[in-house]
Design a protein around this motif. Structure first.
Motif, PDB file in Angstrom:
ATOM      1  N   LYS A 108       0.875  -1.584   0.162  1.00  0.00           N
ATOM      2  CA  LYS A 108      -0.371   0.052   0.230  1.00  0.00           C
ATOM      3  C   LYS A 108       0.965   1.435  -0.300  1.00  0.00           C
ATOM      4  N   ILE A 109       2.159   1.039  -0.209  1.00  0.00           N
ATOM      5  CA  ILE A 109       3.690   2.107   0.591  1.00  0.00           C
ATOM      6  C   ILE A 109       3.995   2.811  -1.122  1.00  0.00           C
ATOM      7  N   ASP A 110       3.664   4.039  -1.433  1.00  0.00           N
ATOM      8  CA  ASP A 110       3.902   4.177  -2.561  1.00  0.00           C
ATOM      9  C   ASP A 110       5.480   3.734  -2.735  1.00  0.00           C
ATOM     10  N   ARG A 111       5.310   3.415  -4.402  1.00  0.00           N
ATOM     11  CA  ARG A 111       6.719   2.280  -4.751  1.00  0.00           C
ATOM     12  C   ARG A 111       8.607   3.235  -4.429  1.00  0.00           C
ATOM     13  N   ASN A 112       8.279   4.729  -4.780  1.00  0.00           N
ATOM     14  CA  ASN A 112       9.600   5.495  -4.555  1.00  0.00           C
ATOM     15  C   ASN A 112       9.214   5.953  -3.000  1.00  0.00           C
ATOM     16  N   ILE A 113       8.780   5.888  -2.416  1.00  0.00           N
ATOM     17  CA  ILE A 113       9.104   5.554  -0.668  1.00  0.00           C
ATOM     18  C   ILE A 113       9.339   4.544  -0.135  1.00  0.00           C
ATOM     19  N   ARG A 114       8.681   2.490  -1.189  1.00  0.00           N
ATOM     20  CA  ARG A 114       9.693   1.836  -0.699  1.00  0.00           C
ATOM     21  C   ARG A 114      11.136   1.888  -1.389  1.00  0.00           C
ATOM     22  N   ARG A 115      11.763   2.417  -2.063  1.00  0.00           N
ATOM     23  CA  ARG A 115      12.667   1.963  -3.069  1.00  0.00           C
ATOM     24  C   ARG A 115      13.402   2.688  -2.212  1.00  0.00           C
ATOM     25  N   ARG A 116      13.139   4.196  -1.314  1.00  0.00           N
ATOM     26  CA  ARG A 116      14.190   5.462  -0.715  1.00  0.00           C
ATOM     27  C   ARG A 116      14.019   3.897   0.507  1.00  0.00           C
ATOM     28  N   ARG A 117      12.819   3.554   1.116  1.00  0.00           N
ATOM     29  CA  ARG A 117      13.270   2.886   2.688  1.00  0.00           C
ATOM     30  C   ARG A 117      14.109   1.682   2.395  1.00  0.00           C
ATOM     31  N   ILE A 118      14.158   1.674   0.968  1.00  0.00           N
ATOM     32  CA  ILE A 118      15.293  -0.167   1.234  1.00  0.00           C
ATOM     33  C   ILE A 118      16.592   0.229   1.109  1.00  0.00           C
ATOM     34  N   ILE A 119      16.403   1.579   0.319  1.00  0.00           N
ATOM     35  CA  ILE A 119      18.168   2.101   0.061  1.00  0.00           C
ATOM     36  C   ILE A 119      18.838   2.427   1.439  1.00  0.00           C
ATOM     37  N   ALA A 120      17.990   3.467   1.650  1.00  0.00           N
ATOM     38  CA  ALA A 120      18.136   3.183   3.364  1.00  0.00           C
ATOM     39  C   ALA A 120      18.787   2.024   4.276  1.00  0.00           C
ATOM     40  N   ALA A 121      17.876   1.118   4.373  1.00  0.00           N
ATOM     41  CA  ALA A 121      18.410   0.185   4.980  1.00  0.00           C
ATOM     42  C   ALA A 121      19.700  -0.785   4.342  1.00  0.00           C
ATOM     43  N   THR A 122      19.827  -0.748   3.495  1.00  0.00           N
ATOM     44  CA  THR A 122      21.155  -0.914   2.716  1.00  0.00           C
ATOM     45  C   THR A 122      21.888  -0.021   3.332  1.00  0.00           C
ATOM     46  N   ARG A 123      21.964   1.591   3.139  1.00  0.00           N
ATOM     47  CA  ARG A 123      22.982   1.588   3.723  1.00  0.00           C
ATOM     48  C   ARG A 123      23.148   1.863   5.244  1.00  0.00           C
ATOM     49  N   ALA A 124      22.772   1.237   6.108  1.00  0.00           N
ATOM     50  CA  ALA A 124      22.940   0.827   7.279  1.00  0.00           C
ATOM     51  C   ALA A 124      23.221   0.027   7.441  1.00  0.00           C
ATOM     52  N   ALA A 125      23.411  -1.230   6.720  1.00  0.00           N
ATOM     53  CA  ALA A 125      23.628  -2.707   7.071  1.00  0.00           C
ATOM     54  C   ALA A 125      25.676  -2.034   6.203  1.00  0.00           C
ATOM     55  N   LEU A 126      25.440  -1.387   5.207  1.00  0.00           N
ATOM     56  CA  LEU A 126      26.735  -1.021   5.245  1.00  0.00           C
ATOM     57  C   LEU A 126      28.155  -0.081   5.794  1.00  0.00           C
ATOM     58  N   LYS A 127      27.066   0.276   7.166  1.00  0.00           N
ATOM     59  CA  LYS A 127      27.192   0.905   7.818  1.00  0.00           C
ATOM     60  C   LYS A 127      29.173   0.679   8.349  1.00  0.00           C
ATOM     61  N   PRO A 128      28.726  -0.451   8.509  1.00  0.00           N
ATOM     62  CA  PRO A 128      30.587  -1.200   9.100  1.00  0.00           C
ATOM     63  C   PRO A 128      31.487  -0.630   8.761  1.00  0.00           C
ATOM     64  N   TRP A 129      31.167  -0.377   7.033  1.00  0.00           N
ATOM     65  CA  TRP A 129      32.070  -0.556   6.174  1.00  0.00           C
ATOM     66  C   TRP A 129      32.766   1.340   6.151  1.00  0.00           C
ATOM     67  N   GLY A 130      31.739   1.955   6.356  1.00  0.00           N
ATOM     68  CA  GLY A 130      32.053   3.406   6.277  1.00  0.00           C
ATOM     69  C   GLY A 130      30.896   4.070   5.078  1.00  0.00           C
TER      70      GLY A 130
END
Length: 199
Positions: free
Chosen positions: A177-199
């Motif tokens: 039910k969430i807008d496609r662009n919001i879903r995409r941004r949330r996926i990118i944010a979650a991936t960025r958080a997962a890579l945070k240990p690498w800087g």
């Protein structure tokens, strides 16, 4: 610069993929024959096989494009970019140039990966090849920061984070039910958080 012939080929390819997606959704993957797809796309079987070697390939039409975009983003890095930053930029640019990451076809693909062994096998093969290519390129781009193992680990975390986030998005009906662009941004944010240990 694309020629008329290139544009025609791209239109034909897109027509085949669109026809397959429609039939898979309407009739089911197993029930849809290649001949049905060719008929729906208004092409002959010979033409179909000049674009795709098998039915399962139709579910991953942008795989090579996404790998090439990731490599291009690594090549376009700035002097201040970390390897993780380069990978996140790649994901961001892929999301802008292709909706395939979060669209109806992506939802169908995730469902079929879960339910159809042949599709799951094809997906694993594509993902393995993608990780190997991207990791090799990343290590070459950052030879002083990454060796072969650390580049492979970082790209594995990158791809795994995207895949896991997509599973949540497509398995939980509230996300649909969430807008496609919001879903995409949330996926990118979650991936960025997962890579945070690498800087």
């Amino acid at each position: 610069m694309a020629t008329f012939r290139d544009e025609k080929r791209e239109r034909t390819r897109a027509a085949i993929v669109d026809a397959a997606t429609t039939l898979f959704l309407r009739d089911g993957y197993e029930q849809t024959r290649i001949a049905d797809i060719a008929t729906a796309a208004d092409v002959g079987l010979r033409t179909f096989f000049s674009y795709f070697a098998s039915k399962d390939e139709l579910l991953f039409p942008d795989a090579t494009t996404r790998i090439d975009a990731a490599i291009a983003a690594i090549d376009a890095r700035t002097s201040t970019d970390t390897p993780a930053t380069a990978l996140i930029r790649a994901l961001d640019e892929i999301g802008v140039t292709s909706t395939d990451l979060v669209d109806e076809r992506a939802a169908l693909r995730m469902s079929l990966i879960r339910d159809v062994p042949a599709v799951a096998g094809r997906g694993q093969q594509i993902q393995r090849e993608a990780k190997a290519r991207i990791a090799a390129h990343l290590q070459q781009a950052y030879p002083n920061e990454l060796d072969q193992l650390s580049a492979a680990a970082m790209v594995g975390a990158f791809v795994g984070a995207i895949d896991s986030a997509l599973q949540v998005v497509f398995d939980d009906p509230t996300w649909q039910k969430i807008d496609r662009n919001i879903r995409r941004r949330r996926i990118i944010a979650a991936t960025r958080a997962a890579l945070k240990p690498w800087g």
